[in-house]
Design a protein around this motif. Structure first.
Motif, PDB file in Angstrom:
ATOM      1  N   UNK A 194       1.078  -0.749  -0.308  1.00 44.84           N
ATOM      2  CA  UNK A 194      -0.258   0.148  -0.281  1.00 44.84           C
ATOM      3  C   UNK A 194       1.183   1.529   0.352  1.00 44.84           C
ATOM      4  N   UNK A 195       0.882   1.890  -0.558  1.00 45.98           N
ATOM      5  CA  UNK A 195       1.468   3.578  -0.781  1.00 45.98           C
ATOM      6  C   UNK A 195       1.173   4.226   0.123  1.00 45.98           C
ATOM      7  N   UNK A 196       2.294   4.860   0.913  1.00 44.86           N
ATOM      8  CA  UNK A 196       1.272   5.674   1.839  1.00 44.86           C
ATOM      9  C   UNK A 196       1.127   6.853   1.601  1.00 44.86           C
ATOM     10  N   UNK A 197       1.649   8.255   2.659  1.00 40.88           N
ATOM     11  CA  UNK A 197       0.851   9.754   2.198  1.00 40.88           C
ATOM     12  C   UNK A 197       2.427  10.218   1.381  1.00 40.88           C
ATOM     13  N   UNK A 198       1.778  10.870   0.448  1.00 41.15           N
ATOM     14  CA  UNK A 198       3.300  11.670  -0.866  1.00 41.15           C
ATOM     15  C   UNK A 198       3.370  12.970  -0.284  1.00 41.15           C
ATOM     16  N   UNK A 205       3.028  23.579  -1.257  1.00 41.84           N
ATOM     17  CA  UNK A 205       3.203  22.432  -1.294  1.00 41.84           C
ATOM     18  C   UNK A 205       2.233  21.343  -1.147  1.00 41.84           C
ATOM     19  N   UNK A 206       2.488  20.200  -1.470  1.00 46.95           N
ATOM     20  CA  UNK A 206       1.387  19.297  -2.372  1.00 46.95           C
ATOM     21  C   UNK A 206       1.066  18.173  -1.067  1.00 46.95           C
ATOM     22  N   UNK A 207       0.369  17.647  -1.099  1.00 44.27           N
ATOM     23  CA  UNK A 207       0.310  16.432  -0.612  1.00 44.27           C
ATOM     24  C   UNK A 207      -0.796  14.793  -1.616  1.00 44.27           C
ATOM     25  N   UNK A 208      -0.722  14.135  -1.137  1.00 49.58           N
ATOM     26  CA  UNK A 208      -1.368  12.784  -2.047  1.00 49.58           C
ATOM     27  C   UNK A 208      -1.624  11.578  -1.056  1.00 49.58           C
ATOM     28  N   UNK A 209      -2.934  11.735  -0.272  1.00 47.64           N
ATOM     29  CA  UNK A 209      -2.898  11.235   1.137  1.00 47.64           C
ATOM     30  C   UNK A 209      -3.252   9.496  -0.280  1.00 47.64           C
ATOM     31  N   UNK A 219     -11.677   7.175   8.972  1.00 50.74           N
ATOM     32  CA  UNK A 219     -12.278   8.639   9.983  1.00 50.74           C
ATOM     33  C   UNK A 219     -11.628   8.194  11.016  1.00 50.74           C
ATOM     34  N   UNK A 220     -12.191   7.655  12.240  1.00 46.76           N
ATOM     35  CA  UNK A 220     -11.745   7.925  13.239  1.00 46.76           C
ATOM     36  C   UNK A 220     -10.265   7.164  13.345  1.00 46.76           C
ATOM     37  N   UNK A 221      -9.394   6.214  12.333  1.00 48.15           N
ATOM     38  CA  UNK A 221      -8.407   5.662  12.956  1.00 48.15           C
ATOM     39  C   UNK A 221      -6.621   5.958  12.597  1.00 48.15           C
ATOM     40  N   UNK A 222      -6.179   5.459  12.874  1.00 46.72           N
ATOM     41  CA  UNK A 222      -4.238   5.967  13.167  1.00 46.72           C
ATOM     42  C   UNK A 222      -4.697   7.179  11.893  1.00 46.72           C
ATOM     43  N   UNK A 223      -3.368   7.864  12.698  1.00 46.69           N
ATOM     44  CA  UNK A 223      -2.927   9.121  11.344  1.00 46.69           C
ATOM     45  C   UNK A 223      -1.352   8.404  10.717  1.00 46.69           C
ATOM     46  N   UNK A 224      -1.373   8.559   9.428  1.00 46.00           N
ATOM     47  CA  UNK A 224      -0.559   7.906   8.528  1.00 46.00           C
ATOM     48  C   UNK A 224       0.006   9.556   7.957  1.00 46.00           C
ATOM     49  N   UNK A 225       1.012   9.767   8.317  1.00 48.53           N
ATOM     50  CA  UNK A 225       2.740  10.616   8.214  1.00 48.53           C
ATOM     51  C   UNK A 225       3.022  10.085   6.781  1.00 48.53           C
ATOM     52  N   UNK A 226       3.013  11.878   5.971  1.00 44.13           N
ATOM     53  CA  UNK A 226       4.639  11.914   5.204  1.00 44.13           C
ATOM     54  C   UNK A 226       5.655  11.976   5.589  1.00 44.13           C
TER      55      UNK A 226
END
Lengths: 116, 112
Positions: free
Chosen positions: B1-5, B21-25, B97-104
């Motif tokens: 699974x790709x991460x946050x870019x 700055x650009x973010x792709x979740x 929704x209320x799950x773990x945060x994944x960081x770039x």
């Protein structure tokens, strides 16, 4: 407003030893989550461990465990058998329980050094 | 699974210039966060999106910062004009929704 306090800016531990990082928080909520995040020099935050406030049992993930004291609003992280790869910034974070997503509130962090 | 870019990883600008700055979740993550992390401090939330709606922007300096999340996927954070105190790492995170945060990995901004 919720606040998270980490009173140890830096800690050092020898490889294979145990270290405890401290965290206190302030909230008027009764339902919430607490987290420890690790941020290596590459800067990507990684979740280490989480604790739901309604659970009395302390969370454990392999070498990482917490001591959650709800009445004292204390949430410390214990790292056993420390490894060189554990060296990083560690952030304690609070998240209000909500049916929808809510933000993480972070402490100021503790830099952990692991020495040979 | 790709991460946050996130991109760019590094940016150096003069004060009063603009930057974006650009973010792709992570695919399927409805919630997207932008955090500002000043050196020596913990991350501070700037803005939180739920799909393409703003949930919390109470700490966003709206006179110079703006953010959008078109179509509820990618997001852009803009600073115009930049100040010296905007030097920081800008972290994007996403979650169900209320799950773990994944960081770039973050975007490091230096304002000269």
């Amino acid at each position: 407003a919720q606040t998270v306090t980490q009173s140890q800016p830096e800690m050092s531990v020898q490889e294979a030893e145990t270290v405890t990082l401290s965290c206190t928080y302030d909230t008027s909520e009764s339902d919430y989550y607490l987290f420890w995040y690790k941020q290596p020099p590459s800067r990507q935050m990684i979740l280490v461990i989480r604790q739901e406030a309604y659970k009395q049992q302390n969370a454990t993930e392999n070498r990482f465990s917490v001591n959650f004291q709800k009445a004292a609003k204390s949430f410390s992280l214990k790292i056993s058998d420390s490894q060189l790869g554990d060296a990083a910034m560690y952030f304690c974070a609070y998240r209000r329980w909500s049916g929808t997503a809510s933000k993480l509130t972070f402490g100021t962090g503790t830099r952990l050094q692991v020495t040979l | 699974e790709a991460g946050v870019a996130q991109s760019p990883r590094y940016k150096i600008i003069e004060k009063r210039q603009s930057v974006a700055f650009w973010c792709n979740p992570i695919s399927g993550h409805a919630t997207l966060y932008w955090y500002q992390q000043i050196l020596g401090q913990g991350p501070k939330l700037l803005i939180q999106f739920q799909n393409n709606g703003v949930v919390d922007d109470s700490q966003l300096p709206k006179d110079r910062f703006s953010a959008e999340r078109l179509k509820g996927v990618d997001s852009t954070l803009k600073i115009q004009p930049a100040k010296l105190e905007d030097s920081a790492v800008y972290l994007c995170a996403s979650s169900l929704l209320a799950g773990e945060l994944f960081f770039g990995e973050g975007s490091r901004l230096t304002v000269l």
